[in-house]
Design a protein around this motif. Structure first.
Motif, short mmCIF file in Angstrom:
data_model
loop_
_atom_site.label_atom_id
_atom_site.label_comp_id
_atom_site.label_asym_id
_atom_site.label_seq_id
_atom_site.Cartn_x
_atom_site.Cartn_y
_atom_site.Cartn_z
N SER A 57 5.72 -0.25 -0.30
CA SER A 57 4.97 1.09 -0.46
C SER A 57 4.69 1.33 -2.06
CB SER A 57 5.85 2.20 0.14
OG SER A 57 7.05 2.51 -0.44
N ASP A 78 0.79 -1.16 0.06
CA ASP A 78 -0.05 0.00 0.07
C ASP A 78 0.58 1.05 -0.22
OD1 ASP A 78 -1.89 2.14 0.67
OD2 ASP A 78 -3.39 0.58 1.41
N TYR A 117 -0.03 4.94 6.84
CA TYR A 117 -1.18 4.53 7.91
C TYR A 117 -1.86 3.21 7.49
CZ TYR A 117 -5.36 4.72 10.60
OH TYR A 117 -6.18 4.30 11.58
N ASN A 118 -2.30 3.07 6.23
CA ASN A 118 -2.91 1.94 5.84
C ASN A 118 -1.98 0.70 6.16
OD1 ASN A 118 -5.18 2.82 5.45
ND2 ASN A 118 -4.65 3.12 3.15
N ASP A 169 -0.03 4.02 1.12
CA ASP A 169 -0.25 4.86 2.22
C ASP A 169 0.33 4.14 3.62
OD1 ASP A 169 -2.35 5.47 4.46
OD2 ASP A 169 -2.58 7.02 3.36
#
Length: 138
Positions: A37, A13, A17-18, A15
């Motif tokens: 990432s 991902d 945070y995810n 993001d």
């Protein structure tokens, strides 16, 4: 290939945070998270580390999750790794497109921890009653 708790799980991902949230959910279940990432980083890690399962986002810059799934399933070294899409996209056409790219499971965002772990464990063929260190398929 391991089909027991303690699986290596590649989380893809863009993001942070995810990725961290998925990392927490996966690690509290006893699995070992690996983070990527980008699709390029994921392809490298999938080829070198051969994780037991891959959780991937669809909407990423550059190579998106659909193309990443096609590339993973098209590579003989990674074709057998189960793929689970973790996405906020709530459209049957999106799910169908993901399936046509080789995805094995689909989990909606916002994440439901129980649904995520049920999907992961099902694809890893983990028997909830299996003792650690035993193969549930044996």
């Amino acid at each position: 290939m391991r089909r027991i708790p303690g699986a290596n799980v590649l989380i893809v991902d863009d993001d942070e945070y995810n990725r961290k949230l998925l990392n927490i959910f996966i690690s509290t279940e006893g699995h070992k998270p690996i983070e990527a990432s980008s699709a390029q980083q994921a392809l490298q890690l999938a080829d070198s580390d051969h994780p037991d399962i891959i959780l991937l986002d669809l909407m990423m810059p550059g190579v998106d999750g659909f193309e990443l799934a096609r590339q993973l399933k098209g590579n003989p070294r990674t074709a057998d790794i189960p793929l689970v899409v973790v996405s906020a996209l709530d459209d049957p056409a999106v799910a169908q497109r993901a399936i046509s790219c080789g995805v094995d499971g689909f989990v909606q965002k916002p994440l439901d921890r129980w649904q995520l772990l049920q999907t992961v464990n099902k694809l890893l063929k983990i028997d909830a009653g299996a003792a650690p260190g035993t193969d549930a398929d044996a």
